[in-house]
Motif scaffolding. Structure first.
Motif, short mmCIF file in Angstrom:
data_model
loop_
_atom_site.label_atom_id
_atom_site.label_comp_id
_atom_site.label_asym_id
_atom_site.label_seq_id
_atom_site.Cartn_x
_atom_site.Cartn_y
_atom_site.Cartn_z
N MET A 127 11.32 17.61 66.84
CA MET A 127 10.44 17.08 67.66
C MET A 127 10.87 17.14 69.20
O MET A 127 10.16 17.56 70.13
N ASP A 128 12.05 17.01 69.28
CA ASP A 128 12.84 17.28 70.40
C ASP A 128 12.98 18.80 71.14
O ASP A 128 12.52 18.92 72.32
N VAL A 129 12.85 19.72 70.11
CA VAL A 129 12.84 20.95 70.52
C VAL A 129 11.33 21.29 71.07
O VAL A 129 11.14 21.93 72.10
N VAL A 130 10.55 20.88 70.36
CA VAL A 130 8.95 21.02 70.60
C VAL A 130 8.64 20.42 72.14
O VAL A 130 8.20 20.94 73.17
N ASP A 131 9.42 19.30 72.25
CA ASP A 131 9.11 18.59 73.61
C ASP A 131 9.88 19.44 74.87
O ASP A 131 9.33 19.70 75.74
N THR A 132 11.15 19.95 74.40
CA THR A 132 11.71 20.85 75.42
C THR A 132 11.01 22.09 75.73
O THR A 132 10.67 22.27 77.00
N LEU A 133 10.20 22.56 74.87
CA LEU A 133 9.47 23.81 74.70
C LEU A 133 8.11 23.37 75.93
O LEU A 133 7.81 24.19 76.31
N ARG A 134 7.44 22.13 75.72
CA ARG A 134 6.50 21.90 76.41
C ARG A 134 6.92 21.67 77.88
O ARG A 134 6.26 22.13 78.93
N HIS A 135 7.94 21.06 78.12
CA HIS A 135 8.47 20.60 79.31
C HIS A 135 8.97 22.09 80.04
O HIS A 135 8.99 22.06 81.19
N ARG A 136 9.16 23.02 79.38
CA ARG A 136 9.73 24.50 79.95
C ARG A 136 8.64 25.36 79.62
O ARG A 136 8.88 26.31 78.97
N GLU A 137 7.30 24.98 80.07
CA GLU A 137 6.15 25.85 79.60
C GLU A 137 6.41 27.21 80.16
O GLU A 137 5.98 28.39 79.45
N GLN A 138 7.08 27.41 81.35
CA GLN A 138 7.17 28.71 81.88
C GLN A 138 8.25 29.76 80.95
O GLN A 138 8.03 30.82 80.76
N LEU A 139 9.10 28.80 80.35
CA LEU A 139 10.00 29.62 79.27
C LEU A 139 9.32 30.20 78.25
O LEU A 139 9.52 31.21 77.80
N VAL A 140 8.47 29.46 77.68
CA VAL A 140 7.81 29.96 76.68
C VAL A 140 6.73 31.11 76.96
O VAL A 140 6.73 32.16 76.28
N LEU A 178 15.38 31.74 70.54
CA LEU A 178 16.22 30.65 69.98
C LEU A 178 17.42 30.77 70.90
O LEU A 178 17.85 29.47 70.85
N ALA A 179 17.82 31.85 70.99
CA ALA A 179 19.19 31.93 71.85
C ALA A 179 19.36 31.21 73.17
O ALA A 179 20.08 30.36 73.37
N ARG A 180 18.06 31.43 73.80
CA ARG A 180 17.58 30.53 75.20
C ARG A 180 17.75 29.12 74.84
O ARG A 180 18.14 28.52 75.77
N LEU A 181 16.94 28.80 73.84
CA LEU A 181 16.96 27.33 73.48
C LEU A 181 18.16 26.84 73.18
O LEU A 181 18.61 25.56 73.58
N LYS A 182 19.03 27.52 72.50
CA LYS A 182 20.45 26.96 71.96
C LYS A 182 21.15 26.81 73.29
O LYS A 182 21.99 26.09 73.46
N GLU A 183 20.96 27.93 74.30
CA GLU A 183 21.95 27.52 75.53
C GLU A 183 21.48 26.31 76.26
O GLU A 183 22.26 25.58 76.86
N ILE A 184 20.33 25.86 76.26
CA ILE A 184 19.77 24.81 76.77
C ILE A 184 20.48 23.80 76.43
O ILE A 184 20.80 22.76 76.96
N TYR A 185 20.36 23.53 74.97
CA TYR A 185 20.87 22.39 74.35
C TYR A 185 22.66 22.54 74.41
O TYR A 185 22.96 21.11 74.60
N ALA A 186 22.92 23.62 74.36
CA ALA A 186 24.51 23.58 74.71
C ALA A 186 25.03 23.05 76.01
O ALA A 186 26.02 22.49 76.22
N ALA A 187 24.11 23.25 76.97
CA ALA A 187 24.35 22.92 78.48
C ALA A 187 24.29 21.37 78.46
O ALA A 187 24.93 20.78 79.47
N GLN A 188 23.56 20.76 77.51
CA GLN A 188 23.77 19.27 77.29
C GLN A 188 24.54 18.83 76.57
O GLN A 188 24.49 17.66 76.08
N GLY A 189 25.36 19.50 75.96
CA GLY A 189 26.27 19.03 74.83
C GLY A 189 25.55 18.91 73.39
O GLY A 189 26.33 17.96 72.75
N ILE A 190 24.71 19.35 73.34
CA ILE A 190 23.96 19.27 72.10
C ILE A 190 24.09 20.46 71.18
O ILE A 190 23.69 21.59 71.54
#
Length: 316
Positions: free
Chosen positions: A22-35, A49-61
């Motif tokens: 659900m958090d991934v979906v929320d991240t994708l919605r808030h980053r609509e330009q990325l999608v 997927l790699a890009r998303l992984k970088e986003i979460y890695a930047a948050q320490g997740i």
């Protein structure tokens, strides 16, 4: 060796996976330009997927690829997108309930006001009307019949002349017919007539010619319209009881047939009586023989001691 029950351990891994997805979906919605950039440009899923992984890695997740894939798939399937329900009675009622803070106060006020008006109408109109109807029913079925019977009996016992008894019988019959017709007004009129008849029969008084200070005249004469050469003579008299009080008596005018209850009237007498009374008053302004009639109990009319044709007038 006894068996010891081991409490079941709740597996929270599935719940955590769902929450991550659900958090991934929320991240994708808030980053609509990325999608739009990655997916509309035909970028491979691995790049997204790699890009998303970088986003979460930047948050320490650290989010597993499996969860990222599930999130992307959920977004495409609109799995976590709210779809408004279709219009229906249940939806309408739910919306009305949700907005109750806006309409509840005026509706409550309106209901209370209507209840107050209804209560006032009941207290001020309905209940009094019911009470009047009940009282009228009791009056017609009990009170008036009893009063008519009592008064008729008293009048019959008091009357010493047949005319009074016949009048009492007629009033009783009128009252009974009115009761049968449920006409309370007519029944009361008959009762009042009997009561008045009783009072007239019980009255005792003298018929006295008026004279003295402040009395302009003790008698008058009239010329009848239909007999120009004739004269009718009247003495102005009043009814006085043994205590010296004036008594109200029924009198009918022979001039216009008008009936009234009065204490003073013009009593028609012969010319001889008129002249005799005039002479009696003329010497000292005092009428020595002022009493010309007596009314006894049991009779309706006085008995006169002077010659009188029996007529009367109410104005002079």
């Amino acid at each position: 060796m006894s068996d010891t029950a081991v409490p079941a351990v709740r597996d929270t891994s599935k719940l955590d996976d769902v929450l991550l997805a659900m958090d991934v979906v929320d991240t994708l919605r808030h980053r609509e330009q990325l999608v739009l950039t990655e997916m509309d440009a035909g970028a491979r899923e691995a790049a997204l997927l790699a890009r998303l992984k970088e986003i979460y890695a930047a948050q320490g997740i650290d989010v597993p690829d499996r969860i990222l894939k599930e999130g992307v798939q959920a977004l495409e399937e609109k799995r976590f997108v709210y779809v408004p329900p279709k219009p229906s009675l249940g939806v309408t009622l739910a919306k009305i309930y949700i907005t109750r803070s806006r309409w509840m106060a005026p509706v409550t006020f309106g209901v209370v006001s209507l209840a107050a008006l209804f209560g006032a109408w009941q207290v001020g109109v309905v209940q009094p009307e019911k009470a009047r109807a009940a009282a009228a029913q009791v009056e017609l079925s009990e009170t008036l019949p009893a009063e008519l019977s009592r008064l008729h009996g008293e009048v019959s016992a008091l009357a010493l002349e047949e005319g009074a008894k016949l009048k009492a019988d007629a009033l009783l019959a009128d009252g009974q017919r009115a009761i049968a017709a449920k006409d309370a007004g007519a029944a009361r009129a008959a009762r009042d007539g009997l009561s008045e008849l009783q009072g007239d029969l019980a009255a005792i008084y003298e018929v006295r010619v008026v004279y003295g200070p402040g009395e302009a005249r003790s008698g008058v004469f009239r010329i009848p319209d239909d007999v120009p050469g004739a004269r009718n003579f009247y003495l102005i008299v009043e009814a006085v009881d043994p205590a010296g009080r004036l008594v109200t008596v029924p009198v009918s005018s022979e001039e216009d047939r008008r009936a009234a209850r009065v204490t003073r009237w013009g009593q028609r007498v012969s010319e001889e009586v008129f002249n005799r009374v005039a002479a009696d008053k003329g010497d000292d302004q005092i009428i020595q023989e002022a009493v010309i009639g007596q009314k006894r109990a049991g009779y309706l009319a006085p008995q006169y001691t002077v010659d009188t044709p029996g007529g009367a007038i109410l104005e002079w």
